[in-house]
Design a protein around this motif. Structure first.
Motif, short mmCIF file in Angstrom:
data_model
loop_
_atom_site.label_atom_id
_atom_site.label_comp_id
_atom_site.label_asym_id
_atom_site.label_seq_id
_atom_site.Cartn_x
_atom_site.Cartn_y
_atom_site.Cartn_z
N LYS A 35 7.03 -4.52 -64.49
CA LYS A 35 6.86 -3.12 -64.88
C LYS A 35 8.17 -2.32 -64.77
N PHE A 36 9.14 -2.87 -64.05
CA PHE A 36 10.40 -2.16 -63.82
C PHE A 36 11.49 -2.55 -64.82
N LEU A 37 11.24 -3.57 -65.64
CA LEU A 37 12.28 -4.09 -66.54
C LEU A 37 12.89 -2.99 -67.42
N GLU A 38 12.05 -2.17 -68.03
CA GLU A 38 12.55 -1.14 -68.95
C GLU A 38 13.30 -0.03 -68.22
N ASP A 39 12.96 0.20 -66.96
CA ASP A 39 13.58 1.28 -66.20
C ASP A 39 14.81 0.86 -65.40
N ASP A 44 17.20 -4.93 -68.67
CA ASP A 44 16.25 -5.99 -68.34
C ASP A 44 16.91 -7.37 -68.30
N GLU A 45 17.99 -7.56 -69.04
CA GLU A 45 18.66 -8.86 -69.08
C GLU A 45 19.18 -9.27 -67.70
N VAL A 46 19.62 -8.28 -66.93
CA VAL A 46 20.13 -8.57 -65.59
C VAL A 46 19.03 -9.17 -64.73
N LEU A 47 17.84 -8.58 -64.80
CA LEU A 47 16.72 -9.08 -64.00
C LEU A 47 16.24 -10.42 -64.53
N LEU A 48 16.14 -10.55 -65.83
CA LEU A 48 15.67 -11.81 -66.42
C LEU A 48 16.61 -12.97 -66.11
N SER A 67 17.62 4.02 -51.88
CA SER A 67 16.40 4.36 -52.63
C SER A 67 15.94 3.18 -53.48
N ALA A 68 16.89 2.41 -54.00
CA ALA A 68 16.53 1.21 -54.77
C ALA A 68 15.88 0.18 -53.86
N ARG A 69 16.40 0.05 -52.65
CA ARG A 69 15.82 -0.88 -51.68
C ARG A 69 14.42 -0.45 -51.28
N ALA A 70 14.21 0.84 -51.11
CA ALA A 70 12.88 1.35 -50.75
C ALA A 70 11.89 1.13 -51.88
N MET A 71 12.37 1.20 -53.10
CA MET A 71 11.51 1.02 -54.27
C MET A 71 10.97 -0.41 -54.36
#
Length: 135
Positions: A35-39, A44-48, A67-71
């Motif tokens: 659900k976070f890929l687009e955001d 998204d390529e980095v995550l994929l 904040s990214a770590r908390a997310m």
């Protein structure tokens, strides 16, 4: 989260490797980031590209904010069985034989560096001398 406490193998996590189903392993925990890929600010390529492996180093290298770590908590689905993750092997370069340059060739090179310019200079004077001779 529904999957809290569940333990997955690397093979199980690796099956979730596309834009419709993307799981990552970071610090021994499994995250469903579909659900976070687009955001994701890096795209998204980095995550994929981080699927199917332990992405901890990739995550740390970027220097994510607090904040990214908390997310990450909202994407947590379980833990990974670390025994299924291949251990990192330290790179050791192949051993090479030590090459000792022949001292004779070093001497010859120095000798040639001295003699070749002298020969060129001698030829230049010789050509000049013979072209100025009276005929």
């Amino acid at each position: 989260m529904g999957g809290e406490g569940k333990v997955y193998t690397l093979a199980e996590v690796s099956q979730h490797n596309n834009a419709k189903d993307c799981w990552l392993i970071i610090e021994g925990k499994v995250y469903d980031v579909t659900k976070f890929l687009e955001d994701h600010p890096g795209g998204d390529e980095v995550l994929l590209s981080a699927t199917g492996k332990d992405a901890s180093d990739d995550f740390e290298d970027v220097g994510h904010s607090s904040s990214a770590r908390a997310m990450m908590d909202e994407f947590y689905v379980g833990d990974v069985d670390t025994s299924t993750i291949p251990t990192k092997t330290k790179y050791t370069p192949p051993k090479q034989l030590h090459y000792e340059q022949d001292k004779t060739s070093d001497f010859i090179i120095k000798l040639l560096q001295f003699l070749v310019p002298l020969l060129i200079l001698g030829l230049a004077f010789g050509v000049r001398f013979y072209t100025k001779s009276p005929a």
